[in-house]
Write a protein that holds these residues in place. Sequence first.
Motif, PDB file in Angstrom:
ATOM      1  N   ASP A 136     -31.840  34.673 -44.834  1.00 24.31           N
ATOM      2  CA  ASP A 136     -32.957  35.512 -44.380  1.00 24.31           C
ATOM      3  C   ASP A 136     -32.459  36.737 -43.618  1.00 24.31           C
ATOM      4  O   ASP A 136     -31.276  37.077 -43.636  1.00 24.31           O
ATOM      5  N   MET A 162     -33.523  41.478 -45.531  1.00 23.85           N
ATOM      6  CA  MET A 162     -34.011  40.139 -45.830  1.00 23.85           C
ATOM      7  C   MET A 162     -33.528  39.750 -47.225  1.00 23.85           C
ATOM      8  O   MET A 162     -33.820  40.451 -48.205  1.00 23.85           O
ATOM      9  N   TYR A 164     -32.576  36.238 -49.886  1.00 21.79           N
ATOM     10  CA  TYR A 164     -32.462  34.821 -50.201  1.00 21.79           C
ATOM     11  C   TYR A 164     -32.021  34.662 -51.655  1.00 21.79           C
ATOM     12  O   TYR A 164     -32.512  35.388 -52.528  1.00 21.79           O
ATOM     13  N   THR A 198     -38.750  39.085 -51.688  1.00 25.24           N
ATOM     14  CA  THR A 198     -37.921  37.938 -51.308  1.00 25.24           C
ATOM     15  C   THR A 198     -38.740  36.657 -51.284  1.00 25.24           C
ATOM     16  O   THR A 198     -38.304  35.602 -51.762  1.00 25.24           O
ATOM     17  N   THR A 199     -39.936  36.740 -50.728  1.00 25.52           N
ATOM     18  CA  THR A 199     -40.734  35.526 -50.600  1.00 25.52           C
ATOM     19  C   THR A 199     -41.573  35.245 -51.842  1.00 25.52           C
ATOM     20  O   THR A 199     -42.099  34.140 -51.981  1.00 25.52           O
ATOM     21  N   TRP A 202     -39.219  33.024 -53.280  1.00 33.25           N
ATOM     22  CA  TRP A 202     -39.354  31.758 -52.532  1.00 33.25           C
ATOM     23  C   TRP A 202     -40.466  30.909 -53.148  1.00 33.25           C
ATOM     24  O   TRP A 202     -40.268  29.732 -53.447  1.00 33.25           O
ATOM     25  N   GLY A 243     -38.900  30.119 -44.419  1.00 33.53           N
ATOM     26  CA  GLY A 243     -37.631  30.791 -44.192  1.00 33.53           C
ATOM     27  C   GLY A 243     -37.258  30.868 -42.727  1.00 33.53           C
ATOM     28  O   GLY A 243     -37.982  30.410 -41.842  1.00 33.53           O
ATOM     29  N   ASN A 244     -36.127  31.508 -42.488  1.00 38.24           N
ATOM     30  CA  ASN A 244     -35.526  31.514 -41.155  1.00 38.24           C
ATOM     31  C   ASN A 244     -36.403  32.208 -40.118  1.00 38.24           C
ATOM     32  O   ASN A 244     -36.703  31.648 -39.059  1.00 38.24           O
TER      33      ASN A 244
END
Length: 357
Positions: A136, A162, A164, A198-199, A202, A243-244
Amino acid sequence: MKVCVLAGDGIGPEIVAEAVRVLEALRTDGLKIELEPALLGGCAVDAAGSAYPEATQKLAREADAVLLGAVGGPQWDNNPRPLRPERGLLAIRKDLNLFANLRPAILYPELANASTLKPEVVSGLDILIVRELTGDIYFGEPRGVENREVDGRSQRVGWNTMIYSESEIRRIGKVAFEAARKRNRRVCSVDKMNVLETTQLWRDVMIELSKDYPDVELSHMLVDNAAMQLVKAPKQFDVMVTGNMFGDILSDEASMLTGSIGMLPSASLDASNKGLYEPSHGSAPDIAGKGVANPLATILSAAMMLRYSFGNEAAAQRVESAVKKVLALGLRTGDIWEEGCKRVGTREMGDAVLAAL
Protein backbone atom coordinates in the motif's frame (compact mmCIF):
# COMPACT_ATOMS: atom_id res chain seq x y z
CA MET A 1 9.82 -21.53 21.87
CA LYS A 2 11.96 -18.40 21.74
CA VAL A 3 10.32 -15.00 22.19
CA CYS A 4 12.04 -11.70 21.38
CA VAL A 5 10.72 -9.18 23.91
CA LEU A 6 10.72 -5.54 22.77
CA ALA A 7 9.47 -3.25 25.55
CA GLY A 8 9.84 -0.12 23.41
CA ASP A 9 9.04 3.42 24.58
CA GLY A 10 6.55 5.29 26.77
CA ILE A 11 4.34 2.90 28.69
CA GLY A 12 5.82 -0.02 26.76
CA PRO A 13 8.18 -1.26 29.50
CA GLU A 14 5.39 -1.14 32.11
CA ILE A 15 2.79 -3.08 30.15
CA VAL A 16 5.24 -5.59 28.67
CA ALA A 17 6.53 -6.37 32.17
CA GLU A 18 3.06 -7.59 33.17
CA ALA A 19 2.70 -9.77 30.05
CA VAL A 20 6.14 -11.23 30.72
CA ARG A 21 5.08 -12.08 34.27
CA VAL A 22 2.09 -13.98 32.85
CA LEU A 23 4.30 -15.92 30.44
CA GLU A 24 6.77 -16.68 33.22
CA ALA A 25 3.92 -18.01 35.37
CA LEU A 26 2.91 -20.32 32.53
CA ARG A 27 6.53 -21.40 32.16
CA THR A 28 6.54 -22.38 35.84
CA ASP A 29 3.53 -24.55 35.00
CA GLY A 30 5.43 -26.29 32.21
CA LEU A 31 5.21 -24.02 29.16
CA LYS A 32 8.49 -24.35 27.27
CA ILE A 33 9.30 -20.76 26.45
CA GLU A 34 12.45 -18.64 26.41
CA LEU A 35 12.25 -14.83 26.70
CA GLU A 36 15.04 -12.55 25.48
CA PRO A 37 14.87 -8.72 25.52
CA ALA A 38 16.06 -6.32 22.83
CA LEU A 39 15.60 -2.68 21.75
CA LEU A 40 13.23 -1.19 19.19
CA GLY A 41 12.02 2.37 18.59
CA GLY A 42 13.18 5.52 20.34
CA CYS A 43 15.09 3.69 23.05
CA ALA A 44 17.03 1.89 20.29
CA VAL A 45 17.79 5.19 18.54
CA ASP A 46 19.21 6.58 21.79
CA ALA A 47 21.23 3.48 22.64
CA ALA A 48 22.34 2.22 19.24
CA GLY A 49 21.70 5.02 16.72
CA SER A 50 19.07 2.98 14.88
CA ALA A 51 15.35 2.37 15.45
CA TYR A 52 15.89 -1.29 14.47
CA PRO A 53 19.49 -2.17 15.41
CA GLU A 54 21.38 -5.13 13.97
CA ALA A 55 21.32 -6.99 17.31
CA THR A 56 17.53 -6.70 17.40
CA GLN A 57 17.28 -7.81 13.77
CA LYS A 58 19.31 -10.93 14.53
CA LEU A 59 17.26 -11.86 17.58
CA ALA A 60 13.91 -11.15 15.88
CA ARG A 61 14.82 -13.33 12.90
CA GLU A 62 15.91 -16.20 15.14
CA ALA A 63 12.90 -16.03 17.46
CA ASP A 64 9.63 -17.92 17.02
CA ALA A 65 7.63 -14.82 17.96
CA VAL A 66 8.07 -11.20 19.00
CA LEU A 67 6.24 -9.47 21.87
CA LEU A 68 6.22 -5.68 21.56
CA GLY A 69 5.01 -2.87 23.82
CA ALA A 70 4.83 0.38 21.86
CA VAL A 71 7.20 2.86 20.21
CA GLY A 72 7.42 6.62 19.91
CA GLY A 73 7.29 9.80 21.93
CA PRO A 74 7.57 13.56 21.58
CA GLN A 75 11.30 13.58 22.37
CA TRP A 76 11.97 11.99 18.97
CA ASP A 77 9.48 14.02 16.92
CA ASN A 78 12.18 16.28 15.47
CA ASN A 79 14.52 13.44 14.52
CA PRO A 80 15.32 12.90 10.84
CA ARG A 81 12.77 10.49 9.38
CA PRO A 82 15.16 7.47 9.31
CA LEU A 83 15.73 7.98 13.05
CA ARG A 84 12.06 8.20 14.03
CA PRO A 85 10.92 5.38 16.38
CA GLU A 86 8.07 4.44 14.02
CA ARG A 87 10.60 3.55 11.33
CA GLY A 88 11.72 0.70 13.55
CA LEU A 89 8.19 -0.69 13.68
CA LEU A 90 7.78 -0.46 9.90
CA ALA A 91 11.22 -2.00 9.43
CA ILE A 92 10.63 -5.07 11.62
CA ARG A 93 7.28 -5.74 9.96
CA LYS A 94 8.93 -5.58 6.55
CA ASP A 95 12.02 -7.53 7.62
CA LEU A 96 9.98 -10.42 9.03
CA ASN A 97 7.46 -10.24 6.16
CA LEU A 98 4.59 -9.81 8.61
CA PHE A 99 1.93 -9.13 6.02
CA ALA A 100 -1.24 -10.00 7.95
CA ASN A 101 -2.40 -7.86 10.87
CA LEU A 102 -5.22 -9.35 12.95
CA ARG A 103 -7.06 -6.93 15.22
CA PRO A 104 -10.04 -8.27 17.15
CA ALA A 105 -12.56 -5.78 18.49
CA ILE A 106 -14.44 -7.58 21.25
CA LEU A 107 -16.73 -5.97 23.80
CA TYR A 108 -16.54 -7.70 27.15
CA PRO A 109 -19.98 -7.70 28.84
CA GLU A 110 -18.53 -6.04 31.94
CA LEU A 111 -17.36 -3.08 29.84
CA ALA A 112 -20.58 -2.38 27.95
CA ASN A 113 -20.95 0.99 29.68
CA ALA A 114 -17.40 2.01 28.74
CA SER A 115 -18.35 2.36 25.07
CA THR A 116 -19.51 5.77 23.90
CA LEU A 117 -22.22 4.01 21.87
CA LYS A 118 -25.49 2.75 23.29
CA PRO A 119 -25.23 -0.71 24.88
CA GLU A 120 -27.80 -2.16 22.45
CA VAL A 121 -25.62 -1.07 19.52
CA VAL A 122 -22.39 -2.67 20.77
CA SER A 123 -23.53 -5.45 23.13
CA GLY A 124 -22.09 -8.73 21.92
CA LEU A 125 -19.68 -7.04 19.51
CA ASP A 126 -17.05 -9.41 18.08
CA ILE A 127 -15.28 -8.18 14.93
CA LEU A 128 -11.97 -9.28 13.44
CA ILE A 129 -10.23 -6.76 11.20
CA VAL A 130 -7.62 -8.27 8.88
CA ARG A 131 -5.28 -5.54 7.63
CA GLU A 132 -2.63 -6.00 4.94
CA LEU A 133 0.56 -4.73 6.52
CA THR A 134 3.53 -4.62 4.13
CA GLY A 135 2.18 -2.97 0.98
CA ASP A 136 0.00 0.00 0.00
CA ILE A 137 0.89 3.68 0.21
CA TYR A 138 3.09 3.21 3.31
CA PHE A 139 5.70 1.31 1.32
CA GLY A 140 5.02 2.24 -2.31
CA GLU A 141 7.74 3.84 -4.41
CA PRO A 142 8.42 6.48 -5.61
CA ARG A 143 7.88 8.77 -2.64
CA GLY A 144 9.37 12.01 -1.42
CA VAL A 145 9.23 15.79 -1.15
CA GLU A 146 10.90 18.17 -3.60
CA ASN A 147 10.59 21.65 -5.08
CA ARG A 148 8.60 21.78 -8.31
CA GLU A 149 7.19 24.44 -10.56
CA VAL A 150 3.46 24.65 -9.79
CA ASP A 151 1.10 27.49 -10.72
CA GLY A 152 4.00 29.51 -12.01
CA ARG A 153 6.13 29.33 -8.88
CA SER A 154 8.51 26.92 -7.20
CA GLN A 155 6.98 25.21 -4.17
CA ARG A 156 7.32 22.04 -2.16
CA VAL A 157 5.40 19.02 -3.43
CA GLY A 158 5.04 15.73 -1.56
CA TRP A 159 4.00 12.44 -3.11
CA ASN A 160 3.49 8.79 -2.22
CA THR A 161 2.54 5.80 -4.34
CA MET A 162 -0.31 3.41 -3.59
CA ILE A 163 0.54 0.03 -5.08
CA TYR A 164 -0.65 -3.56 -4.64
CA SER A 165 0.18 -6.70 -6.59
CA GLU A 166 -2.32 -9.45 -7.22
CA SER A 167 -0.30 -11.88 -5.10
CA GLU A 168 -0.25 -9.50 -2.11
CA ILE A 169 -4.03 -9.12 -2.27
CA ARG A 170 -4.60 -12.84 -2.68
CA ARG A 171 -2.52 -13.87 0.32
CA ILE A 172 -4.21 -11.41 2.72
CA GLY A 173 -7.57 -12.48 1.33
CA LYS A 174 -6.78 -16.10 2.19
CA VAL A 175 -6.03 -15.12 5.78
CA ALA A 176 -9.40 -13.39 6.03
CA PHE A 177 -11.39 -16.23 4.47
CA GLU A 178 -9.64 -18.86 6.63
CA ALA A 179 -10.35 -16.79 9.75
CA ALA A 180 -14.01 -16.42 8.74
CA ARG A 181 -14.34 -20.19 8.47
CA LYS A 182 -13.59 -20.40 12.20
CA ARG A 183 -16.10 -17.65 13.01
CA ASN A 184 -19.43 -16.75 11.37
CA ARG A 185 -18.32 -17.31 7.75
CA ARG A 186 -18.74 -13.72 6.56
CA VAL A 187 -16.06 -11.51 5.00
CA CYS A 188 -16.56 -7.84 4.16
CA SER A 189 -13.83 -6.51 1.86
CA VAL A 190 -13.28 -2.75 2.19
CA ASP A 191 -11.95 -0.67 -0.72
CA LYS A 192 -12.37 2.60 -2.65
CA MET A 193 -12.84 1.10 -6.10
CA ASN A 194 -14.97 3.98 -7.35
CA VAL A 195 -11.91 6.23 -7.25
CA LEU A 196 -8.72 4.13 -7.00
CA GLU A 197 -7.58 1.62 -9.64
CA THR A 198 -5.46 -0.07 -6.98
CA THR A 199 -8.54 -0.99 -5.02
CA GLN A 200 -10.51 -1.99 -8.11
CA LEU A 201 -7.85 -4.67 -8.49
CA TRP A 202 -8.31 -5.43 -4.78
CA ARG A 203 -12.03 -6.05 -5.29
CA ASP A 204 -11.49 -8.11 -8.45
CA VAL A 205 -9.00 -10.42 -6.73
CA MET A 206 -11.24 -10.84 -3.66
CA ILE A 207 -14.13 -11.89 -5.93
CA GLU A 208 -11.88 -14.39 -7.72
CA LEU A 209 -10.57 -15.76 -4.41
CA SER A 210 -14.07 -16.14 -2.97
CA LYS A 211 -14.72 -18.96 -5.46
CA ASP A 212 -12.32 -21.09 -3.39
CA TYR A 213 -14.46 -20.45 -0.30
CA PRO A 214 -18.07 -21.18 -1.32
CA ASP A 215 -18.97 -21.64 2.36
CA VAL A 216 -18.00 -18.03 3.18
CA GLU A 217 -20.20 -15.07 2.23
CA LEU A 218 -18.26 -12.19 0.62
CA SER A 219 -19.55 -8.61 0.60
CA HIS A 220 -17.92 -5.32 -0.39
CA MET A 221 -18.06 -1.86 1.11
CA LEU A 222 -16.43 1.46 0.22
CA VAL A 223 -14.16 2.66 3.00
CA ASP A 224 -16.06 5.85 3.77
CA ASN A 225 -19.30 3.90 4.18
CA ALA A 226 -17.47 1.26 6.25
CA ALA A 227 -16.27 3.97 8.63
CA MET A 228 -19.85 5.16 9.03
CA GLN A 229 -21.32 1.67 9.42
CA LEU A 230 -18.81 0.81 12.15
CA VAL A 231 -20.40 3.40 14.42
CA LYS A 232 -23.94 2.99 13.11
CA ALA A 233 -24.37 -0.80 13.16
CA PRO A 234 -21.05 -2.51 13.97
CA LYS A 235 -22.52 -5.94 14.71
CA GLN A 236 -23.28 -6.41 11.00
CA PHE A 237 -19.58 -7.27 10.53
CA ASP A 238 -17.77 -10.52 11.20
CA VAL A 239 -14.39 -10.38 9.41
CA MET A 240 -13.33 -7.18 7.64
CA VAL A 241 -10.36 -7.31 5.25
CA THR A 242 -8.71 -4.24 3.79
CA GLY A 243 -5.44 -2.61 2.78
CA ASN A 244 -2.75 -1.07 4.93
CA MET A 245 -3.92 2.54 5.14
CA PHE A 246 -7.66 1.87 5.37
CA GLY A 247 -7.00 -0.89 7.90
CA ASP A 248 -4.88 1.40 10.04
CA ILE A 249 -7.77 3.85 10.36
CA LEU A 250 -10.69 1.42 10.60
CA SER A 251 -9.07 -0.82 13.22
CA ASP A 252 -8.51 2.14 15.54
CA GLU A 253 -12.09 3.25 14.99
CA ALA A 254 -13.37 -0.25 15.76
CA SER A 255 -11.24 -0.45 18.88
CA MET A 256 -13.01 2.52 20.41
CA LEU A 257 -16.38 0.81 20.04
CA THR A 258 -15.24 -1.36 22.92
CA GLY A 259 -14.69 1.57 25.25
CA SER A 260 -10.91 1.55 25.40
CA ILE A 261 -8.11 0.83 23.00
CA GLY A 262 -6.26 -0.32 26.11
CA MET A 263 -8.18 -3.61 25.95
CA LEU A 264 -7.37 -4.69 22.41
CA PRO A 265 -4.53 -6.97 21.29
CA SER A 266 -3.17 -7.52 17.81
CA ALA A 267 -1.11 -10.05 15.87
CA SER A 268 1.00 -9.51 12.76
CA LEU A 269 1.78 -12.80 11.03
CA ASP A 270 3.94 -14.15 8.26
CA ALA A 271 3.03 -17.05 5.98
CA SER A 272 4.16 -19.59 8.63
CA ASN A 273 2.34 -17.93 11.57
CA LYS A 274 5.51 -16.49 13.04
CA GLY A 275 4.23 -13.25 14.49
CA LEU A 276 4.77 -9.95 16.19
CA TYR A 277 2.26 -9.38 18.98
CA GLU A 278 1.47 -5.93 20.37
CA PRO A 279 -1.37 -3.95 21.92
CA SER A 280 -3.36 -1.85 19.46
CA HIS A 281 -2.65 1.33 21.42
CA GLY A 282 0.41 3.55 21.27
CA SER A 283 3.13 4.51 23.72
CA ALA A 284 0.96 7.03 25.66
CA PRO A 285 3.90 9.20 26.77
CA ASP A 286 1.57 11.39 28.86
CA ILE A 287 1.08 8.58 31.39
CA ALA A 288 4.44 6.82 31.02
CA GLY A 289 6.11 6.01 34.33
CA LYS A 290 2.99 6.68 36.38
CA GLY A 291 1.98 3.04 36.82
CA VAL A 292 -1.56 3.62 35.59
CA ALA A 293 -1.46 2.12 32.07
CA ASN A 294 -3.77 -0.77 31.21
CA PRO A 295 -1.67 -3.92 30.61
CA LEU A 296 -4.59 -6.11 29.50
CA ALA A 297 -4.17 -5.51 25.76
CA THR A 298 -0.54 -6.63 26.01
CA ILE A 299 -1.46 -9.65 28.12
CA LEU A 300 -4.15 -10.56 25.57
CA SER A 301 -1.56 -10.10 22.81
CA ALA A 302 0.55 -12.71 24.59
CA ALA A 303 -2.51 -14.98 24.53
CA MET A 304 -2.77 -14.46 20.76
CA MET A 305 0.91 -15.42 20.51
CA LEU A 306 0.22 -18.66 22.34
CA ARG A 307 -2.64 -19.37 19.94
CA TYR A 308 -1.24 -18.42 16.54
CA SER A 309 2.54 -18.88 16.74
CA PHE A 310 2.74 -21.64 19.35
CA GLY A 311 -0.47 -23.48 18.53
CA ASN A 312 -1.27 -23.73 22.26
CA GLU A 313 -5.01 -23.03 22.40
CA ALA A 314 -5.34 -24.25 25.98
CA ALA A 315 -2.77 -21.77 27.30
CA ALA A 316 -4.30 -18.95 25.23
CA GLN A 317 -7.76 -19.61 26.62
CA ARG A 318 -6.36 -19.84 30.13
CA VAL A 319 -4.92 -16.33 29.86
CA GLU A 320 -8.10 -14.93 28.28
CA SER A 321 -10.24 -16.54 30.97
CA ALA A 322 -8.05 -14.96 33.65
CA VAL A 323 -8.61 -11.52 32.10
CA LYS A 324 -12.38 -12.09 31.99
CA LYS A 325 -12.34 -13.17 35.63
CA VAL A 326 -10.48 -10.03 36.68
CA LEU A 327 -12.99 -7.84 34.85
CA ALA A 328 -15.87 -9.74 36.45
CA LEU A 329 -14.32 -8.97 39.86
CA GLY A 330 -14.72 -5.27 39.08
CA LEU A 331 -11.04 -4.32 38.80
CA ARG A 332 -10.38 -1.46 36.37
CA THR A 333 -7.48 0.69 35.28
CA GLY A 334 -8.31 4.35 34.74
CA ASP A 335 -9.17 4.05 31.05
CA ILE A 336 -12.02 1.60 31.74
CA TRP A 337 -13.00 2.65 35.25
CA GLU A 338 -16.63 3.39 36.11
CA GLU A 339 -18.57 4.07 39.28
CA GLY A 340 -18.80 1.04 41.53
CA CYS A 341 -15.57 -0.55 40.32
CA LYS A 342 -12.17 -0.65 41.98
CA ARG A 343 -9.52 1.49 40.30
CA VAL A 344 -6.14 -0.25 40.11
CA GLY A 345 -2.75 0.48 38.56
CA THR A 346 -0.67 -1.42 36.02
CA ARG A 347 1.09 -3.66 38.53
CA GLU A 348 -2.07 -4.36 40.53
CA MET A 349 -3.89 -5.42 37.37
CA GLY A 350 -1.02 -7.74 36.53
CA ASP A 351 -1.16 -9.17 40.06
CA ALA A 352 -4.89 -9.82 39.63
CA VAL A 353 -4.40 -11.66 36.34
CA LEU A 354 -1.68 -13.81 37.89
CA ALA A 355 -3.97 -14.60 40.81
CA ALA A 356 -6.74 -15.55 38.40
CA LEU A 357 -4.36 -17.83 36.51
